[in-house]
Design an enzyme around this catalytic site. Sequence first.
Site, PDB file in Angstrom:
ATOM      1  N   SER A 151      39.069  37.272  45.559  1.00  0.00           N
ATOM      2  CA  SER A 151      39.696  38.570  45.793  1.00  0.00           C
ATOM      3  C   SER A 151      39.254  39.583  44.737  1.00  0.00           C
ATOM      4  CB  SER A 151      41.213  38.422  45.850  1.00  0.00           C
ATOM      5  OG  SER A 151      41.794  39.556  46.417  1.00  0.00           O
ATOM      6  N   SER A 152      40.134  40.009  43.833  1.00  0.00           N
ATOM      7  CA  SER A 152      39.698  40.922  42.777  1.00  0.00           C
ATOM      8  C   SER A 152      38.551  40.315  41.982  1.00  0.00           C
ATOM      9  CB  SER A 152      40.873  41.241  41.842  1.00  0.00           C
ATOM     10  OG  SER A 152      40.459  42.017  40.740  1.00  0.00           O
TER      11      SER A 152
END
Length: 438
Positions: A151-152
């Site tokens: 994700s991030s």
Amino acid sequence: MRRTRTVLAGIAGTLLLAAGGIVLSQPASAAALTEVTNFGNNPGGMRMHIYVPDSRPANPGIVVAMHGCGGSGPGFYSSSEFASLADRHGFIVIYPSAQQEAGFGKCFDTWSDAAKRRGGGSDPVSLVSMVNYAQRQYGGDPNRVYATGSSSGGMMTQHMLTVYPDVFKAGASFMGVPFNCFANAADYPPGGRCTNGSMNRTPQQWGDAVRQAYPGYTGPRPRVQLWHGTNDTLVPYQLLQESIEQWTNVFGLSQTPTSTDTPRTNWNRSRYADNSGTVQVEAYSIQGAGHSLPSSGMAQVAIQFFGLAGSTPTPSEPSTPTPTPTSTPTPPASPTACRVTYQANTWNSGFTTTVTVTNTDTTAINGWTLQWTWPGNQQVTGAWNATVTQSGNQVSARNVNWNATIVPNQSTSFGFQATYSGTNTAPTRFTLNGAICG
């Protein structure tokens, strides 16, 4: 937009934009995760943890493994398979902890002007300082440095391959976005154009963004592996195609894959090779998966892609697959001692929540179901790392196959997305396999 954060039922946990497939990593050796406080230039104000296996070559490879929003380096160490793979294959793992606040907690900076150019500052410079530390302190091989993340962290993976192509040799991005997808901090999730389903640029535009981040660079580019679930609603699945367009353009490759296959059930792989046959871009579409990667076995494929575990990966079906539970596990004979942390990030009529379950008993939990009752009209709309069902205001979260076991003094986490109206009040009681948790 109004946002509040609620923490109940235990010590504060972390809100993960994605924890990835939760796998309790239990390195077999005496090696331990260690925090490094003075690793060099740190404009991002980041924290650094490092895992150095006891058995390793004189010049080990280095993998930078990055968590999702609201997570931490130690959290990603515990919830992913990279440390156990480091024990097996003898490479070093760096686990950074982001410190910059964004829409879902502390996230890696892929939005600021400083972060978008080589040597500009912010998190990218801090990450390179961590790599340099591992090379100085442990003889890490500068020709075998790799990035990965969920994700991030997956977003930052593609970011670092862009800004420091001479440092990183390859990367594996789980549920990431193309470089320069975010215009600024206001464009970061949960709002903004990048992840609201409307992002669509040409391959040339995407490729130009990469080339402009390090003007004049003519050296080799890092190879790229991309992973995304087809049912991902937090970071839309269509962004996988935008990333493919970006990196194939950077390598001067056709948008048409040179090969496609299904190495495992529901894993659709597309490869983009150059004229020499080297796969420069590899993309995995995981059918039916939400915002829940990496799940079991995916880290191993990433390590193989890097070349840290042998040749180019050919992931095959496990000879004896672990069955997915189809019914609620049988509660243990004695009450289960447990602790639950519930942390919600709320905006307008929606919210996401990370729930962390800790086994405080002296025996392992093998199969778990966590239950609670909503005090309001909350309605779960999606989940990751657990199967969540709801009847009225009664909710049950059941383990998936890779996080069914929680050993004593260890934790596992899952998350969900939900809607509400009025007040989003958190549950006041949780039961695990029928026993009340603290």
